[in-house]
Write an enzyme that holds these catalytic residues in place. Structure first.
Site, PDB file in Angstrom:
ATOM      1  N   ARG A  78       2.759 -10.486   6.094  1.00  0.00           N
ATOM      2  CA  ARG A  78       4.156 -10.258   6.479  1.00  0.00           C
ATOM      3  C   ARG A  78       4.312  -9.551   7.822  1.00  0.00           C
ATOM      4  O   ARG A  78       5.428  -9.445   8.333  1.00  0.00           O
ATOM      5  CB  ARG A  78       4.877  -9.481   5.368  1.00  0.00           C
ATOM      6  CG  ARG A  78       5.036 -10.330   4.119  1.00  0.00           C
ATOM      7  CD  ARG A  78       5.683  -9.555   2.993  1.00  0.00           C
ATOM      8  NE  ARG A  78       7.094  -9.324   3.225  1.00  0.00           N
ATOM      9  CZ  ARG A  78       7.869  -8.626   2.398  1.00  0.00           C
ATOM     10  NH1 ARG A  78       7.353  -8.106   1.298  1.00  0.00           N
ATOM     11  NH2 ARG A  78       9.136  -8.465   2.671  1.00  0.00           N
TER      12      ARG A  78
ATOM     13  N   PRO B  23       0.803  -1.210   0.000  1.00  0.00           N
ATOM     14  CA  PRO B  23       0.000   0.000   0.000  1.00  0.00           C
ATOM     15  C   PRO B  23       0.840   1.266   0.000  1.00  0.00           C
ATOM     16  O   PRO B  23       1.604   1.517   0.927  1.00  0.00           O
ATOM     17  CB  PRO B  23      -0.796  -0.112   1.305  1.00  0.00           C
ATOM     18  CG  PRO B  23      -0.265  -1.321   2.020  1.00  0.00           C
ATOM     19  CD  PRO B  23       0.996  -1.700   1.357  1.00  0.00           C
ATOM     20  N   GLU B  24       0.675   2.040  -1.036  1.00  0.00           N
ATOM     21  CA  GLU B  24       1.234   3.383  -1.071  1.00  0.00           C
ATOM     22  C   GLU B  24       0.066   4.340  -0.845  1.00  0.00           C
ATOM     23  O   GLU B  24      -1.031   3.885  -0.520  1.00  0.00           O
ATOM     24  CB  GLU B  24       1.956   3.619  -2.410  1.00  0.00           C
ATOM     25  CG  GLU B  24       3.027   2.547  -2.655  1.00  0.00           C
ATOM     26  CD  GLU B  24       3.771   2.691  -3.976  1.00  0.00           C
ATOM     27  OE1 GLU B  24       3.946   3.831  -4.430  1.00  0.00           O
ATOM     28  OE2 GLU B  24       4.158   1.668  -4.542  1.00  0.00           O
TER      29      GLU B  24
END
Length: 271
Positions: free
Chosen positions: A107, A2-3
């Site tokens: 992660r 996600p940016e």
DNA sequence: CCATATACCTGGCAGC
DNA sequence: TGCTGCCAGGTATATG
């Protein structure tokens, strides 16, 4: 994953639905990047006023303090009326009277942190060094140019650092530099005024376009309604090494800068 | 102050 | 099929 666009798309996909909800329970799964900073039990009964975004952080304003959420590399949120059994990568369930906000993050680079206020040391430790927001009108060319003049690093790495302007991650750094016609290796301080102006415009244009497209779903990004984004379909260079440039047809190149892969066109982007 | 490397963690995939 | 190595959207922290 996600940016800025993905985080903003996520925010919009549940902010209205969660606004004014009351927290009924909080379940935390495996540890995330940092501890919550407060006992989960103490959040029960709190009201959620709304959801803001700062850089790649989401801020849930509560009647007592706020929750800062970060999606790391692989995080996504889901907000739904039901609470299915959590899977091995569902690390937070914020159970509210209007639905359940679930953080899914294989992660575990993401984070959920409570802070008493946005100005508190806890919050400022995360938000304090963030650069200007590119999409809120505070992002002006003159200030941008001034900040870049002080940086000797390649422009790609300055964009990624996030202390000049926030929200541009690895995908959008390559994309904005392509649109601006700037080679990613060019030292930030060496960019001329017109090129800085071009980069400024490219950042605003690319991020806005990506938000409009629902973000990029390279692998698994979905918004809080479970919908994927489509910006990756129109990426000019990211992930396209060896493929023809959409403008000049010469093969897209890739290289590594600061342990991250950069994609660019040797013809369209000048040093 | 600035610049770069490292660490965190898991899953997917190419290659053998 | 199964193993190994490499790669992945981020960023605080350590080190030079």
């Amino acid at each position: 994953m996600p940016e800025l666009p993905e985080v903003e798309v996520t925010r919009r996909s549940f902010a209205d639905r969660i606004a004014s909800a009351q927290i009924l329970a909080l379940r935390m799964g495996k540890p995330l990047r940092w501890p919550l900073g407060v006992l989960p039990q103490s959040l029960v009964g709190r009201y959620i006023f709304g959801v803001r975004r700062r850089g790649k952080y989401l801020l849930l304003d509560l009647d007592q303090g706020l929750l800062l959420l970060h999606l790391g590399m692989s995080g996504s949120l889901n907000f739904s009326p039901t609470q299915p059994d959590p899977g091995p990568h569902d690390h937070m369930d914020l159970v509210c009277d209007r639905g359940v906000l679930r953080l899914h993050d294989p992660r575990r680079f993401g984070a959920v942190v409570w802070a008493p206020s946005e100005d508190s040391p806890q919050a400022q430790k995360l938000l304090g060094r963030l650069g200007v927001e590119p999409l809120d009108g505070q992002f002006d060319v003159a200030t941008f140019a001034q900040a870049l003049k002080k940086r000797q690093s390649p422009i790609k790495q300055v964009l990624l650092a996030g202390d000049v302007v926030v929200g541009v991650g690895n995908i959008y750094a390559s994309e904005t530099l392509f649109l601006a016609g700037i080679r990613p290796t060019t030292r930030a301080s060496r960019l001329t005024g017109p090129r800085v102006a071009r980069l400024h415009a490219a950042i605003v244009q690319v991020l806005n376009r990506a938000v409009a497209q629902g973000g990029s779903s390279l692998k698994d990004f979905v918004n809080a309604e479970g919908r994927t984004g489509y910006f990756q379909l129109e990426a000019a260079v990211y992930g396209r090494a060896g493929e023809p440039c959409r403008v000049c047809a010469s093969p897209i190149k890739s290289m590594v800068q600061g342990q991250r892969t950069t994609f660019y066109c040797t013809q369209c982007q000048k040093p």
